[in-house]
Write an enzyme that holds these catalytic residues in place. Structure first.
Site, mmCIF file in Angstrom:
data_model
loop_
_atom_site.group_PDB
_atom_site.id
_atom_site.type_symbol
_atom_site.label_atom_id
_atom_site.label_comp_id
_atom_site.label_asym_id
_atom_site.label_seq_id
_atom_site.Cartn_x
_atom_site.Cartn_y
_atom_site.Cartn_z
ATOM 1 N N GLY A 86 0.859 -1.295 0.165
ATOM 2 C CA GLY A 86 0.062 0.024 -0.065
ATOM 3 C C GLY A 86 0.767 1.388 -0.054
ATOM 4 N N GLY B 297 1.524 -5.641 4.583
ATOM 5 C CA GLY B 297 2.743 -6.005 4.449
ATOM 6 C C GLY B 297 3.567 -6.072 5.873
ATOM 7 N N ARG C 180 10.292 -0.237 21.325
ATOM 8 C CA ARG C 180 10.598 -1.744 21.408
ATOM 9 C C ARG C 180 10.124 -2.457 20.122
ATOM 10 N NH1 ARG C 180 6.588 -5.195 25.539
ATOM 11 N NH2 ARG C 180 8.224 -4.767 26.908
ATOM 12 N N ILE C 181 10.738 -3.451 19.744
ATOM 13 C CA ILE C 181 10.591 -4.118 18.643
ATOM 14 C C ILE C 181 9.769 -5.507 18.907
ATOM 15 C CG2 ILE C 181 11.586 -5.144 16.383
ATOM 16 C CD1 ILE C 181 11.835 -1.985 16.746
ATOM 17 N N PRO D 222 11.366 -8.836 15.445
ATOM 18 C CA PRO D 222 12.456 -8.355 14.934
ATOM 19 C C PRO D 222 12.469 -8.988 13.499
ATOM 20 C CG PRO D 222 12.708 -9.296 17.033
ATOM 21 C CD PRO D 222 11.309 -9.680 16.680
ATOM 22 N N GLN E 242 11.084 -4.511 7.275
ATOM 23 C CA GLN E 242 10.139 -3.286 7.089
ATOM 24 C C GLN E 242 11.564 -2.086 6.574
ATOM 25 O OE1 GLN E 242 7.445 -1.789 6.917
ATOM 26 N NE2 GLN E 242 6.404 -1.787 8.618
ATOM 27 N N LYS F 219 7.231 2.644 18.959
ATOM 28 C CA LYS F 219 7.087 4.163 18.504
ATOM 29 C C LYS F 219 6.673 4.053 17.058
ATOM 30 C CE LYS F 219 11.496 6.002 19.943
ATOM 31 N NZ LYS F 219 12.216 7.228 20.285
ATOM 32 N N GLY F 220 6.559 2.992 16.518
ATOM 33 C CA GLY F 220 6.188 2.825 15.148
ATOM 34 C C GLY F 220 7.626 2.857 14.339
ATOM 35 N N GLU G 25 7.348 4.099 8.742
ATOM 36 C CA GLU G 25 7.641 5.209 8.240
ATOM 37 C C GLU G 25 9.058 5.838 8.412
ATOM 38 O OE1 GLU G 25 4.710 6.202 6.379
ATOM 39 O OE2 GLU G 25 3.675 4.841 7.793
#
Lengths: 731, 326
Positions: A232, A460, A621-622, A625, A631, A694-695, A698
């Protein structure tokens, strides 16, 4: 409650839906086999602006298999109710087949519905549309901008005047298209007054609400389904006209209708990252302490909607400086409306700032990393809030060490291998950590398995997998015992699957729901005289592998299964929720990165080859992984495209997009992607959400393009202030 | 896609009969099917010739090679004879993606049509697609277009890399006509410049069938190689390319065969460059001097001015590369 042991969260697991995807069993929007479905193909406007004079549909209607040709002269009038809370930008959204106006090249002017795809396609080619064409305005450099969106702190003009070192730089960024592998597609079916839509979307709730608004339907009369998204990058963040066209065509023909955009139609049927013209004036002292910045930037928008993105944000908060002013002007053009694309706004603003900082570092003879360290703020200069976590310094240190930054020469053109000049560059990246209210339904069944449902999406990043990890640990179950479902508007509502907010928002709701269910089970056990846990303090009970036991005394406990069976409970259930970020905000929360690039440039022939990339991320935090690494690789590949290849070209004479195909709009192929290193700093962010995330979707793209551009300068001494960097700029 | 009929033929006679009645030959289909989907091509009948016995690669007397029209590009690329005799041709074939090489044939390769995006967009003006409608590229976005061999009717680039090698090596095309007669056409005469008839791209007659292409024998040793510059490293048509073959004996260049691609409406034979090389001793200065002639006669457009310099540099680089080969 006692904290649950974390065995799934943080483990490098493969995708739970991987087998479905590689065996072709994951059903994407166009693949839902709806009985009796017929096919719709849109006829695109072949002018860039004007009015439809006439439409001749006779030949199309005569073609075997064609059921109906729908256009503004025969389409039912649609209510197009306002839809507050949607992702529709300010303005008046495009209303399909409601009038004779053409607002951009490629706008839908008719749709042909036929029993086969081939008949619909051929029928569409037989529709003859005559226009009164006007000259469209599509060139951002020649059009009149709208009123500026201002930002100011301090006195930037005076600050700049008093600065010992001043730079005045102008950048241009090309328009980019998302180009996901999966084309946008909609299957629409009416059952009486109820409408079901299988639609490629990154926001089930948003598409649901927009359809209800356009057709003025009660909320419960619309259902949107989309369990899989084939990429997307933002293109699915709003409901596009073709979705309405499909639903309209289904209503008119009283048949389920399937409509798939062609690759070409993706370039005007969905949005794009707008082109920018960006002037940055920067002032610092001789030691590189920034004093003032004036940002003047113009961005494309459509004539009918004013698109906004956070392009100004990095300039407001990435570095400490007292004086900043910004004027962000949207330039209305005869184009379709843009939409957020991976790292929206931040990728644009960061490219400019990080490129300019590299120029300043070179001008002052200061190492680019050192220059950034000297301007590292102690608190967020845009709102004076403390940072929750901001570990850019660590990103620089780790990145410099792992990348071998000390091998970079300060002087450009210092390293040569045959015909190739070798250079290194770096950039910082930032993306704010957003979140929004979300809900999740959690049910633990008597057989000891759990079902978690939310209306979220997985374009994804691995939402299916990472949410299952969160749920498995919170419920104390194995991954296999948890089924996570998404992509249906009947499930609890979630915010857009974009802006790196899914884990913070949906994950928090899933965690809350699972915590509630676990607590229900624990309380049931400790109050149950027949349970080995009877009388134990509920706070001392943990659950592992579906078995409740006393923390530290694994022998004393029992399984969910036996607990529920003995108590005659078919299931336990809860609705988890996340209310959104604290208001007012108490912290400035963002994800950060330092991105490093090494390039080889054949300056004679104008070739750039990216040799190595490394991203070091402070993303909290991941959860997952392996997927987080994927990503980051994807973000870096996207950034390579933005830096060197991606460029939507408009022919300003009539507004057509000239390179609307994957043969002509270039994205990186495997051969363009070098060794990519990915490092996530350990740790979490305690202030944003219970998961400490925290995302990251992006931030992994932000900073890639400037790192590459800076490496090109280090290799060649040539400063290219335009994206993409192509051969002609380097000859 | 417009409705069409499909015939599959099993021998050359049947093919020629169908071709003489107006059928369009199809083998790999990598150009024709694409263009039919875009409705750029709307043949009424397509004649599938992929079963014809035109799939051999044979050495000719004296060290040339003849490649059947239906040899897949992938097979030709891997052929040991082609690789040892004419590396430049094998390398040029590798300019295409693996998917294309597997499907496309040698005959189809030299028949492929331009990548001009206006040609491929049926709502744009294009004299090649619709004679007399105008050329949208001349005043439009023309970064990828020709600086050489264009006319005021058309500036579309010929996209084949292989054809550039064939042009350099002065190959010929074997054709068979519906009346059964064979003829042999120098490759230089096979592809046509647009002039005032840009819709005519090959000197091929109604129903004529390409049976093979032939690269002639050269004095040995012949050093050769192909260089293709492109925006991305694969799946991309060339910005500029150069095919170079040199025969050096006694420290003197005796034969020089040079052509350029990506810059012209047909593969561009660089005769002036060749003349500047023959009889000279290899040196960096020679490569630079010879390459100065590479863009002679160029007429750049708004977005492709850079190709004038890029072409010269590409040719110079490839002369040096081949000149320095052992």
């Amino acid at each position: 409650m006692s904290p649950q042991p974390q065995s799934a969260v943080g483990a490098p697991l493969s995708r739970v839906d991987g087998r479905l995807k590689v065996t072709g069993k994951a059903e994407y929007a166009a693949e839902h086999d709806i009985k009796g479905a017929v096919h719709a193909v849109i006829v695109d406007a072949s002018i860039g602006r004007g009015r439809i004079r006439s439409i001749d549909t006779r030949a199309a209607e005569k073609h075997a298999g064609v059921l109906r040709v729908i256009h503004h002269r025969n389409a039912p009038k649609l209510p197009y109710r306002d839809n507050p809370g949607s992702n529709n930008p300010t303005g008046r959204r495009l209303r399909v087949f409601q009038d004779d106006l053409v607002l951009f090249h490629g706008q839908p002017v008719a749709v042909v519905v036929a029993t086969t795809l081939e008949a619909a396609q051929h029928g569409a080619s037989l529709v003859k549309v005559a226009y009164n064409a006007e000259q469209p305005s599509t060139d951002i450099s020649k059009a009149e901008p709208g009123a500026p969106v201002p930002y100011a702190r301090g006195d930037a003009e005076a600050g700049l005047r008093s600065s010992a070192v001043r730079l005045d730089l102008t950048y241009a960024l090309a328009r980019n298209h998302h180009n996901p592998m999966e084309p946008h597609a909609t299957v629409a079916r009416w059952d009486g007054d109820r409408l079901t839509v299988w639609d490629k979307t990154q926001w089930i709730v948003g598409t649901h609400d927009e359809i209800a608004a356009v057709f003025d339907l009660p909320s419960d009369a619309v259902r949107v389904i989309n369990p899989f998204v084939g990429g997307g990058f933002g293109s699915g963040l709003r409901c596009w006209p073709h979705t309405i066209v499909a639903a309209l065509a289904a209503r008119v023909t009283r048949r389920p209708v399937k409509l798939v955009l062609s690759r070409k139609q993706m370039y005007f049927g969905t949005g794009f990252r707008p082109a920018y013209a960006y002037r940055l004036r920067l002032g610092s002292d001789r030691r590189g302490r920034l004093n003032a910045a004036i940002h003047d930037f113009d961005a494309e928008t459509s004539s009918y909607e004013t698109f906004f993105e956070a392009a100004g944000a990095p300039g407001q908060m990435l570095y400490s400086m007292p004086n900043v002013s910004q004027a962000y002007r949207q330039v209305p053009l005869d184009v379709n409306t843009p939409i957020w694309m991976r790292g929206p706004g931040f990728a644009t603003g960061s490219y400019v700032i990080e490129s300019a900082l590299d120029e300043l570092a070179h001008e002052l003879g200061i190492d680019p990393i050192e220059l950034r360290r000297r301007n590292e703020p102690e608190e967020d200069p845009s709102n004076d809030l403390p940072f929750s976590t901001r570990r850019l310094r660590e990103c620089y240190t780790v990145g410099a060490r792992e990348f071998g930054w000390d091998r970079r020469s300060q002087q450009p053109r210092a390293r040569r291998e045959g015909d190739w000049l070798i250079g290194m560059g770096m950039a910082a990246g930032v993306y704010h950590s957003g979140s929004n209210a979300a809900q999740a339904r959690v049910r633990l069944d008597a057989d000891g398995t759990a079902l978690v449902e939310t209306a979220s999406s997985d374009m994804g990043p691995g939402t299916y997998t990472s949410q299952t990890q969160v749920a498995a640990d919170a419920l104390g179950l194995t991954m296999r015992a948890v089924t996570f479902r998404l992509g249906d508007s009947l499930y609890p509502p979630t915010p857009p699957h974009g802006g790196s907010q899914t884990m913070a928002s949906v994950g928090s709701a899933v965690l809350d729901g699972c915590d509630q269910v676990r607590r229900q089970a624990i309380e049931l056990a400790v109050g149950d005289e027949e349970s080995p846990l009877y009388g134990v303090n509920a706070d001392d009970v943990v659950v592992r592998n579906g078995r409740l036991h006393v923390q530290g005394t694994p022998a004393r406990g029992e399984t969910y299964k036996s607990l529920l069976a003995r108590n005659g409970r078919s299931h336990l259930e809860a609705r988890g929720s996340y209310a959104g970020p604290a208001q007012p905000e108490r912290h400035s929360i963002s994800a950060y990165n330092a991105t490093f690039a090494e390039v080889a440039v054949d300056a004679t022939l104008g070739l750039v080859r990216v040799r190595r990339m490394l991203g070091v991320y402070d993303a909290g935090r991941i959860i997952s992984p392996k997927l987080a690494e994927s990503q980051a690789i994807g973000g870096i590949v996207g950034g390579i495209g933005q830096a060197l290849l991606e460029h939507t070209v408009t022919d300003h004479r009539d507004g057509r997009i000239v390179n609307a195909s994957l043969a002509d709009y270039l994205v990186p192929v495997n051969a363009d992607v070098p060794e990519v290193g990915v490092i996530y700093l350990d740790g979490d962010d305690p202030d944003g959400n219970a998961l400490g995330v925290k995302g990251l979707g992006e931030v992994v793209l932000v900073g890639v393009a400037p790192a590459i551009a800076n490496a090109v300068f280090n290799a060649t001494g040539r400063r290219v202030r335009e994206l993409p960097i192509t051969a002609e700029a380097l000859l | 896609m417009h409705p069409f009929s499909y015939t599959r033929v099993s021998n050359v006679r049947e093919a020629l009969d169908a071709g003489s009645r107006g059928g369009r030959y199809i083998a790999g289909g990598t150009t024709l099917v694409d263009l039919m989907r875009e409705t750029v091509e709307t043949p009424e009948t397509i004649v599938d010739i992929s079963a014809l016995p035109l799939g051999d690669i044979t050495a000719t007397a004296g060290g040339g090679i003849r490649i059947g029209a239906l040899v897949p590009m992938a097979v030709a690329t891997a052929d040991p004879k082609l690789n040892s005799l004419f590396p430049v041709a094998a390398q040029a074939l590798r300019g295409a993606s693996a998917q294309l090489r597997n499907m496309a044939t040698i005959g189809g390769n030299i028949m492929q049509r331009t990548r001009c995006t206006y040609f491929r967009d049926v709502t744009a003006d294009c004299n090649k697609r619709e004679p007399g409608s105008g050329c949208a590229a001349l005043g439009g976005y023309n970064r990828g277009h020709a600086i050489l061999g264009g006319s005021d009717q058309c500036v579309a680039v010929h996209a084949s890399d292989f054809a550039v090698a064939l042009s350099a090596l002065e190959a010929s095309v074997h054709l068979q006509a519906p009346d059964g007669r064979n003829r042999r056409l120098p490759f230089a005469d096979f592809l046509l410049r647009p002039g005032s008839t840009p819709h005519r791209e090959q000197a091929i007659r109604q129903g004529e069938l390409i049976t093979s292409v032939e690269i002639p024998a050269y004095p040995r040793p012949l050093k050769s190689a192909y260089l293709k510059l492109r925006d991305r490293q694969s799946y991309s048509f060339g910005l500029a390319s150069a095919a170079v073959a040199l025969h050096v004996r006694g420290g003197v260049i005796r034969e020089a065969k040079v052509a350029a691609g990506g810059v012209a409406t047909v593969p561009w034979k660089l005769s002036a460059v060749e003349r500047a090389l023959v009889g000279e001793r290899p040196s960096d200065r020679l490569w630079a001097e010879a390459a100065r002639h590479a863009a002679d006669g160029a007429r750049p457009l708004q977005h492709n001015r850079f190709k004038v310099e890029l072409l010269k540099r590409t040719v110079e680089r490839q002369l040096r590369t081949v000149g320095e080969m052992e």
